[in-house]
Write a protein that holds these residues in place. Sequence first.
Motif, PDB file in Angstrom:
ATOM      1  N   GLN A 150      64.300  49.109  56.808  1.00  0.00           N
ATOM      2  CA  GLN A 150      65.674  49.694  57.092  1.00  0.00           C
ATOM      3  C   GLN A 150      66.877  48.905  57.784  1.00  0.00           C
ATOM      4  OE1 GLN A 150      63.151  48.020  58.551  1.00  0.00           O
ATOM      5  NE2 GLN A 150      63.214  47.500  61.092  1.00  0.00           N
ATOM      6  N   GLU A 151      66.604  47.736  57.573  1.00  0.00           N
ATOM      7  CA  GLU A 151      67.886  47.284  58.178  1.00  0.00           C
ATOM      8  C   GLU A 151      68.442  46.550  56.983  1.00  0.00           C
ATOM      9  OE1 GLU A 151      66.474  44.058  61.138  1.00  0.00           O
ATOM     10  OE2 GLU A 151      66.973  42.970  59.817  1.00  0.00           O
ATOM     11  N   PRO A 152      68.541  46.692  55.730  1.00  0.00           N
ATOM     12  CA  PRO A 152      69.478  46.901  54.059  1.00  0.00           C
ATOM     13  C   PRO A 152      70.241  48.572  53.906  1.00  0.00           C
ATOM     14  CG  PRO A 152      68.125  46.052  53.957  1.00  0.00           C
ATOM     15  CD  PRO A 152      67.593  45.867  54.988  1.00  0.00           C
ATOM     16  N   SER A 153      69.072  48.546  53.765  1.00  0.00           N
ATOM     17  CA  SER A 153      68.864  50.393  54.017  1.00  0.00           C
ATOM     18  C   SER A 153      69.543  51.034  54.583  1.00  0.00           C
ATOM     19  CB  SER A 153      67.633  51.107  54.474  1.00  0.00           C
ATOM     20  OG  SER A 153      66.675  50.555  53.185  1.00  0.00           O
ATOM     21  N   PHE A 154      69.956  51.020  55.981  1.00  0.00           N
ATOM     22  CA  PHE A 154      71.131  51.343  56.646  1.00  0.00           C
ATOM     23  C   PHE A 154      71.995  51.144  56.645  1.00  0.00           C
ATOM     24  CE2 PHE A 154      73.687  51.855  60.471  1.00  0.00           C
ATOM     25  CZ  PHE A 154      73.521  52.878  61.546  1.00  0.00           C
ATOM     26  N   MET A 155      72.606  49.860  56.057  1.00  0.00           N
ATOM     27  CA  MET A 155      73.530  49.271  55.851  1.00  0.00           C
ATOM     28  C   MET A 155      74.098  49.926  54.438  1.00  0.00           C
ATOM     29  SD  MET A 155      73.532  45.017  56.632  1.00  0.00           S
ATOM     30  CE  MET A 155      75.033  45.071  55.879  1.00  0.00           C
ATOM     31  N   VAL A 156      73.448  50.565  53.363  1.00  0.00           N
ATOM     32  CA  VAL A 156      73.855  50.866  52.435  1.00  0.00           C
ATOM     33  C   VAL A 156      73.661  51.932  52.440  1.00  0.00           C
ATOM     34  CG1 VAL A 156      72.979  49.482  51.103  1.00  0.00           C
ATOM     35  CG2 VAL A 156      71.706  51.170  51.164  1.00  0.00           C
ATOM     36  N   GLN A 182      60.752  52.823  55.928  1.00  0.00           N
ATOM     37  CA  GLN A 182      61.462  51.709  56.253  1.00  0.00           C
ATOM     38  C   GLN A 182      63.317  51.555  55.739  1.00  0.00           C
ATOM     39  OE1 GLN A 182      59.858  48.559  55.842  1.00  0.00           O
ATOM     40  NE2 GLN A 182      58.871  48.311  57.889  1.00  0.00           N
ATOM     41  N   PHE A 183      62.665  52.547  54.013  1.00  0.00           N
ATOM     42  CA  PHE A 183      64.143  52.299  53.193  1.00  0.00           C
ATOM     43  C   PHE A 183      64.771  53.944  53.581  1.00  0.00           C
ATOM     44  CE2 PHE A 183      61.160  49.006  51.129  1.00  0.00           C
ATOM     45  CZ  PHE A 183      61.683  48.669  50.710  1.00  0.00           C
ATOM     46  N   GLN A 184      64.141  55.260  53.612  1.00  0.00           N
ATOM     47  CA  GLN A 184      64.429  56.263  53.205  1.00  0.00           C
ATOM     48  C   GLN A 184      65.064  56.288  54.702  1.00  0.00           C
ATOM     49  OE1 GLN A 184      61.425  59.487  53.224  1.00  0.00           O
ATOM     50  NE2 GLN A 184      62.616  61.015  54.213  1.00  0.00           N
ATOM     51  N   TYR A 185      64.540  56.148  56.114  1.00  0.00           N
ATOM     52  CA  TYR A 185      64.871  56.747  57.378  1.00  0.00           C
ATOM     53  C   TYR A 185      66.117  55.223  57.661  1.00  0.00           C
ATOM     54  CZ  TYR A 185      61.283  60.124  57.734  1.00  0.00           C
ATOM     55  OH  TYR A 185      60.448  61.180  57.431  1.00  0.00           O
ATOM     56  N   GLY A 186      65.948  54.490  57.303  1.00  0.00           N
ATOM     57  CA  GLY A 186      67.220  53.504  57.600  1.00  0.00           C
ATOM     58  C   GLY A 186      67.950  53.872  56.845  1.00  0.00           C
ATOM     59  N   TYR A 187      68.504  53.923  55.247  1.00  0.00           N
ATOM     60  CA  TYR A 187      69.064  55.220  54.830  1.00  0.00           C
ATOM     61  C   TYR A 187      69.531  56.382  55.743  1.00  0.00           C
ATOM     62  CZ  TYR A 187      71.468  57.237  50.401  1.00  0.00           C
ATOM     63  OH  TYR A 187      72.391  57.931  50.306  1.00  0.00           O
ATOM     64  N   GLU A 188      69.110  56.968  56.040  1.00  0.00           N
ATOM     65  CA  GLU A 188      69.866  58.445  56.346  1.00  0.00           C
ATOM     66  C   GLU A 188      69.978  57.763  57.742  1.00  0.00           C
ATOM     67  OE1 GLU A 188      67.721  62.236  55.553  1.00  0.00           O
ATOM     68  OE2 GLU A 188      65.261  60.798  55.712  1.00  0.00           O
ATOM     69  N   GLY A 257      71.135  50.367  44.211  1.00  0.00           N
ATOM     70  CA  GLY A 257      70.278  49.607  44.557  1.00  0.00           C
ATOM     71  C   GLY A 257      69.407  49.233  44.626  1.00  0.00           C
ATOM     72  N   VAL A 258      68.290  47.811  44.660  1.00  0.00           N
ATOM     73  CA  VAL A 258      67.724  47.690  45.797  1.00  0.00           C
ATOM     74  C   VAL A 258      66.468  47.075  45.203  1.00  0.00           C
ATOM     75  CG1 VAL A 258      64.950  48.939  44.857  1.00  0.00           C
ATOM     76  CG2 VAL A 258      65.406  48.777  47.276  1.00  0.00           C
ATOM     77  N   THR A 272      76.260  49.337  45.192  1.00  0.00           N
ATOM     78  CA  THR A 272      76.286  48.334  45.888  1.00  0.00           C
ATOM     79  C   THR A 272      74.466  48.269  45.878  1.00  0.00           C
ATOM     80  OG1 THR A 272      76.101  46.876  47.664  1.00  0.00           O
ATOM     81  CG2 THR A 272      75.705  49.545  48.344  1.00  0.00           C
ATOM     82  N   SER A 273      73.731  47.413  46.290  1.00  0.00           N
ATOM     83  CA  SER A 273      71.750  46.585  46.127  1.00  0.00           C
ATOM     84  C   SER A 273      71.689  46.405  47.511  1.00  0.00           C
ATOM     85  CB  SER A 273      71.523  46.580  44.803  1.00  0.00           C
ATOM     86  OG  SER A 273      72.207  46.715  44.219  1.00  0.00           O
ATOM     87  N   ALA A 274      70.562  47.243  48.346  1.00  0.00           N
ATOM     88  CA  ALA A 274      69.818  46.270  49.035  1.00  0.00           C
ATOM     89  C   ALA A 274      69.122  45.605  48.834  1.00  0.00           C
ATOM     90  CB  ALA A 274      69.301  48.236  49.676  1.00  0.00           C
TER      91      ALA A 274
END
Length: 353
Positions: A150-156, A182-188, A257-258, A272-274
């Motif tokens: 969720q941390e890098p996802s928040f950043m991207v 983790q990816f979805q909600y961190g990103y949102e 990217g991921v 960018t990429s997470a």
Amino acid sequence: MKFKKAMAIGLAAAMTLSLAACGGSKDKEEKTSDSKTSDKKSDYSVAMITDTGGINDQSFNQSAWEGLQELSEETGADVNYIESKQASDFVTNLERLGDSGATLLWGIGYACADAVLEAADSNPDLQYAVVDNSYEETPDNVTGVMFRAQEPSFMVGYVAGKTTESNKVGFVGGISSGLIDQFQYGYEAGVQYAAKELGKEIEVSVQYAESFSDAAKGKAIASKMYSDGCDVVYHAAGGSGTGVIEAAKEAGKWVIGVDRDQAYLAPDNVLTSALKLVGKAVKEVSMEAMDGEEIGGQTLTFGLEEECVGISEEHKNMPEGVYEATLEIGEKIKSGEIEVPSTKDEYEAFITK
């Protein structure tokens, strides 16, 4: 132990779901060559099995294998893998690796969780490790490796929010699970954090491919998102995500990217990429095992603080100042000033603050 240890018991039930199948009717086993030799450790063997995305998935399987290759180059350890196609042969593949003389055996992806437990129970003298899984009760010869994705996802997500001109962005997941949450909600959350800074509303479209290996499905979903007005799409879909990147190229839009820096797949479209540095974690945990440290019976968790997640350094496609601002966001996450949500409930609480 060099890394922080944390039991992710709350995710244990979700971890039993299938991120991607491991095992297959057509297996591929390779060993590195021309490794730097080490008299002390050259007899140590580490092996891994991939998920259905394959060894060249441009994502976490490939990253894990690259980590083992680096391990071999630096220590002389023998490394190999079996490329899996289906879940049904997963236990058999682990047994094959054990029979080949491997001392430490990795399962890449939490779909391997049950198979790893079964193999570990049958082979108590061998050490096992699994990526993206934790157990409520971890056997002494098993290590779980988790990431705070969720941390890098928040950043991207923050980057997407700062970049979008249409005020509509997308997220394409592989298979819905507690892990991909983790990816979805961190990103949102990152998107909405940026939207609040900018004083505007940004819509996030979410859809799942129900696969981590169907590039055509990923491309179809992303193409529809772009045609519906999204100008930035983030994927956490393994091999399906390569289709998302292809859709961005065809639409002339941005894609995020991921797992590893995916800019090379579409230099003019990857914003960018997470980064989820699976290879770094696999390499370091394997090295600790080689050095005789007791790694079993626990879950090791990696995030920004351990420098095992982040965003890619490449930022030529970002608006001016966004990269630097995003790095500051990362520091706020590390300090605890920003508590990044990893579940739906946490996300809903986050956006109402």
